[in-house]
Design a protein around this motif. Sequence first.
Motif, PDB file in Angstrom:
ATOM      1  N   SER A  73       0.861  -1.166   0.000  1.00  0.00           N
ATOM      2  CA  SER A  73       0.000   0.000   0.000  1.00  0.00           C
ATOM      3  C   SER A  73       0.900   1.219   0.000  1.00  0.00           C
ATOM      4  CB  SER A  73      -0.925   0.006   1.227  1.00  0.00           C
ATOM      5  OG  SER A  73      -1.690   1.210   1.274  1.00  0.00           O
ATOM      6  N   GLY A  74       0.897   1.962  -1.100  1.00  0.00           N
ATOM      7  CA  GLY A  74       1.846   3.053  -1.219  1.00  0.00           C
ATOM      8  C   GLY A  74       3.256   2.505  -1.235  1.00  0.00           C
ATOM      9  N   LEU A  75       4.106   3.011  -0.353  1.00  0.00           N
ATOM     10  CA  LEU A  75       5.471   2.496  -0.219  1.00  0.00           C
ATOM     11  C   LEU A  75       5.616   1.558   0.967  1.00  0.00           C
ATOM     12  CD1 LEU A  75       7.658   5.625  -1.103  1.00  0.00           C
ATOM     13  CD2 LEU A  75       7.427   3.513  -2.424  1.00  0.00           C
ATOM     14  N   ALA A 133       8.539  -0.059   5.419  1.00  0.00           N
ATOM     15  CA  ALA A 133       8.454   0.963   4.382  1.00  0.00           C
ATOM     16  C   ALA A 133       9.623   0.814   3.420  1.00  0.00           C
ATOM     17  CB  ALA A 133       8.451   2.353   5.008  1.00  0.00           C
ATOM     18  N   ILE A 134       9.374   0.986   2.121  1.00  0.00           N
ATOM     19  CA  ILE A 134      10.423   0.955   1.114  1.00  0.00           C
ATOM     20  C   ILE A 134      11.132   2.304   1.128  1.00  0.00           C
ATOM     21  CG2 ILE A 134      10.927   0.657  -1.327  1.00  0.00           C
ATOM     22  CD1 ILE A 134       9.960  -1.857   0.189  1.00  0.00           C
ATOM     23  N   ALA A 135      12.467   2.275   1.122  1.00  0.00           N
ATOM     24  CA  ALA A 135      13.234   3.504   1.353  1.00  0.00           C
ATOM     25  C   ALA A 135      13.227   4.440   0.147  1.00  0.00           C
ATOM     26  CB  ALA A 135      14.672   3.157   1.731  1.00  0.00           C
ATOM     27  N   VAL A 193       9.093  -3.744  -6.785  1.00  0.00           N
ATOM     28  CA  VAL A 193       9.566  -2.644  -7.616  1.00  0.00           C
ATOM     29  C   VAL A 193       8.751  -1.414  -7.236  1.00  0.00           C
ATOM     30  CG1 VAL A 193       9.891  -1.761  -9.960  1.00  0.00           C
ATOM     31  CG2 VAL A 193      10.201  -4.205  -9.484  1.00  0.00           C
ATOM     32  N   ALA A 194       9.438  -0.301  -6.954  1.00  0.00           N
ATOM     33  CA  ALA A 194       8.754   0.885  -6.450  1.00  0.00           C
ATOM     34  C   ALA A 194       9.129   2.113  -7.257  1.00  0.00           C
ATOM     35  CB  ALA A 194       9.089   1.116  -4.981  1.00  0.00           C
ATOM     36  N   ALA A 235       8.796   6.550  -6.952  1.00  0.00           N
ATOM     37  CA  ALA A 235       9.078   7.465  -5.847  1.00  0.00           C
ATOM     38  C   ALA A 235       7.920   7.563  -4.870  1.00  0.00           C
ATOM     39  CB  ALA A 235       9.417   8.847  -6.395  1.00  0.00           C
ATOM     40  N   SER A 236       6.721   7.100  -5.267  1.00  0.00           N
ATOM     41  CA  SER A 236       5.547   7.296  -4.406  1.00  0.00           C
ATOM     42  C   SER A 236       4.798   6.030  -4.062  1.00  0.00           C
ATOM     43  CB  SER A 236       4.571   8.277  -5.087  1.00  0.00           C
ATOM     44  OG  SER A 236       4.178   7.764  -6.359  1.00  0.00           O
ATOM     45  N   ALA A 237       5.055   4.912  -4.813  1.00  0.00           N
ATOM     46  CA  ALA A 237       4.257   3.712  -4.549  1.00  0.00           C
ATOM     47  C   ALA A 237       4.945   2.479  -5.106  1.00  0.00           C
ATOM     48  CB  ALA A 237       2.864   3.852  -5.174  1.00  0.00           C
ATOM     49  N   VAL A 238       4.573   1.311  -4.544  1.00  0.00           N
ATOM     50  CA  VAL A 238       4.999   0.031  -5.084  1.00  0.00           C
ATOM     51  C   VAL A 238       4.214  -0.229  -6.361  1.00  0.00           C
ATOM     52  CG1 VAL A 238       5.011  -2.456  -4.709  1.00  0.00           C
ATOM     53  CG2 VAL A 238       5.687  -0.917  -2.857  1.00  0.00           C
ATOM     54  N   THR A 239       4.941  -0.483  -7.449  1.00  0.00           N
ATOM     55  CA  THR A 239       4.283  -0.708  -8.735  1.00  0.00           C
ATOM     56  C   THR A 239       4.210  -2.175  -9.121  1.00  0.00           C
ATOM     57  OG1 THR A 239       6.386  -0.385  -9.892  1.00  0.00           O
ATOM     58  CG2 THR A 239       4.992   1.563  -9.551  1.00  0.00           C
ATOM     59  N   LEU A 240       5.015  -3.017  -8.483  1.00  0.00           N
ATOM     60  CA  LEU A 240       5.011  -4.448  -8.775  1.00  0.00           C
ATOM     61  C   LEU A 240       5.443  -5.195  -7.530  1.00  0.00           C
ATOM     62  CD1 LEU A 240       4.864  -6.829 -10.852  1.00  0.00           C
ATOM     63  CD2 LEU A 240       7.307  -6.452 -11.243  1.00  0.00           C
TER      64      LEU A 240
END
Length: 775
Positions: free
Chosen positions: A15-17, A37-39, A73-74, A76-81
């Motif tokens: 959800s988001g990052l 959280a993804i950095a 895979v992220a 700058a604002s969200a996880v895309t995959l």
Amino acid sequence: MADISTLTPAIARASGLNVRVEAFHVQGFSFVGGAVAIAAAGTWYVGVDLFTQALIALPRLGHRGWIPVAKVVASASAVTLIQQISPVLPVTRIPRVLKKIIAGQAINVVVMGSSLEQGGNTTDWPGMLFNASSGLTAYRVPGTISTKYKAVGGAPNQYQLAQLGFASGHTGYGYPSAGFPRALEAKLPPNGRSQLFSGVDLVVIGVLANGGDYRLECIEPIIRKLRQAGVEVILTTDNPQAASSWTLSYAALSGSGLYVDGPEVIRIADLYGVELADTAAYVFDATLRYTGDGRIYAAGDSIHMANGAPAGRTAAPSCGHEVWARAVRSVITIDGQPGAPVSTSYDFSSGLQGWTNYAGANSSVSAASGALAITKAGAGTVQWGGWITSLSQIYVGDTVRVRGTVTGAAAAGFQIGLQSGGWAGGPVSVNSDGAFDVTLTCTVNSTSLLMYGGNNAAAQGTVLTVDDIQVDITHNTGTAVDLTSSRPSEARVLPPIRVVTDYKTPADAFVILPTDELYTVQNNANKGALGAHPWGASSFARSWNSGIGSTSDLLTLATGKSAILSGHCVVGLSLIRYQDQTDVACTFDVYRNDTFVKTINIGTVPFGNEWYTTIWTPTEYGQSAPTDVGESIRLQVTSGTLKIAALLALTADIDYLFPEEIKYVGNWLAREQEGGAQMWGYPTDTVGAFAVVKCTGRRVLWFLANRSNSQPVDMYSDRESTLAQSQAGVNHIRTRGGLLGPGLNHTIKLTAAAASPVAGNRSLHVGGAIIVNDR
């Protein structure tokens, strides 16, 4: 809680990052669930750290102290995959170390590497793991840990290979000048292999930032030799290196210097079955996660970590050293304290046995009449007594039972307690003479027991007499936990030696220690002088070989003085020198077989240290194949003073064969010593007689005595041949052959006989062989 067999594909959700991972159970390991959280934008792998049992995000796979569960895979604002990874508990590659820790047995550790691995203070990552004063609340490995720190700032991998090499006495003049390699006379050289790794359980080694394009060249032979010695290994990786590292982006870090070595380091770890702590991956994440203040890298530094007291296992790390501590600790999955009891007796029949005076001028101790006598030296109310400061490690919650007999207690007020900069348990009073039996509970980690007279105004000269002391330490066994007790261990067969790059890549090393080098030129007016090393037992020479005397640590070459050595299969040459800020600059010339090669200048230095200086790199040496003739190498000082702690030759991976280990076909005479070259071996004067070595080595070099009667020979491998090779000479020893394998058979055959053979001057005299193994 879902088990591995019933997990849905969506164990990880984004959800988001933020990535959330459900609880799971696999092979006895349980994770309660959590989020991370993804950095920053990029590709990340999310998983569970085996020691902290918290979620982490690393930029690549390969680290062995965790269970990855998802690839992310992220932007700058969200996880895309997000891709699911089925959780698998990694096998352990240090099973003996883990078993010894759980059993409460002492562990011997060596830390090798460069400045990234250096240190042992509690604010350095090795100190956080292995220094008892770091406590149990952070990262310290439980138990009694004896650690040797052998990392040296600025040193390349060649320095570490030297510490695993062998010491070689030598002639100092090279084989063509009547020299003989003394290593062949006794199979192993006079000083043998390094003693540094005797009794070592675990080596933690960095892949090293130094060494230019050759920085990884020695990693495989180092690990191979440690594995051959039965030592378990944890391999670390270097930090991503670039300017202003703590402000870099994901893209800059992933392409930065040293970080790109990661796949090769991971391959080596898997090939040899050693643990890998991907410290670079941990630093990568921390650099982006805790940006802007130089917390991870030292301020203004592109590679070294910042120091700081550890913040704790799951808190934001206080420094880069704490990040390394987390990475390495994740593969050592034992938490808490060991459970084996320890008992020690002191009857003082042979002296104080470790007991010393406490409180300086206020008391004295002796072992008169086979008992410990504690005497108050002065009047007043000051504390006085005797103590032992080297007990086995005592942890918080442990109980310590102390038994024995005492006289003088009624008058002096006898008390017993644990010490650690203050009371760590007790004190307990014993108010009557005779047998005593007290139990103390440890409140602060300690290794010290104090027995003293009461803090009263007893008169000067009061004596406590104590004997037959028994100290029993019982650990709080409830806190010793193997966090991955159900996982199997990996038994990896040592792979065969392989061709990795070329013959310029060293696979072994031999070390010329100061005493040996002086010996070789003892009759030469240009010899150096032996002197004591200011480091004493910590010097390279004595830590390498503890049998070396205290006055033989340094070979000092003043202006005009020389050091000379001979070698075979040499692909690189270096020296370990000592220099401090009081020493002026030094210049020395280098000669090979009495031919000038180069001049080396050594400048002044800011502090005292043992410095590693390359004389030839393997590339400069230009050896595309092992040399077939031994070489004489000379270093001659032309200005200043050079203090040599050791000379180091990098070599091919070689084995020695005695003459008796070679098969002889045809008419060969009994074993005899060739007179001029003084080499024992087997001679023949019969045309067609031949000798055979059967091996899988890549090349075989034959040791031959060369005299005026020596005759031509044919040499064969299964792939090449050299026919009618002349090998006549006077009082020389030659190495001949070097024909390419691999193949089982390497042969040398006499093709002509001398007219008047005499004992010690034969047509062909074989004194042994060198097998050059595949690299």
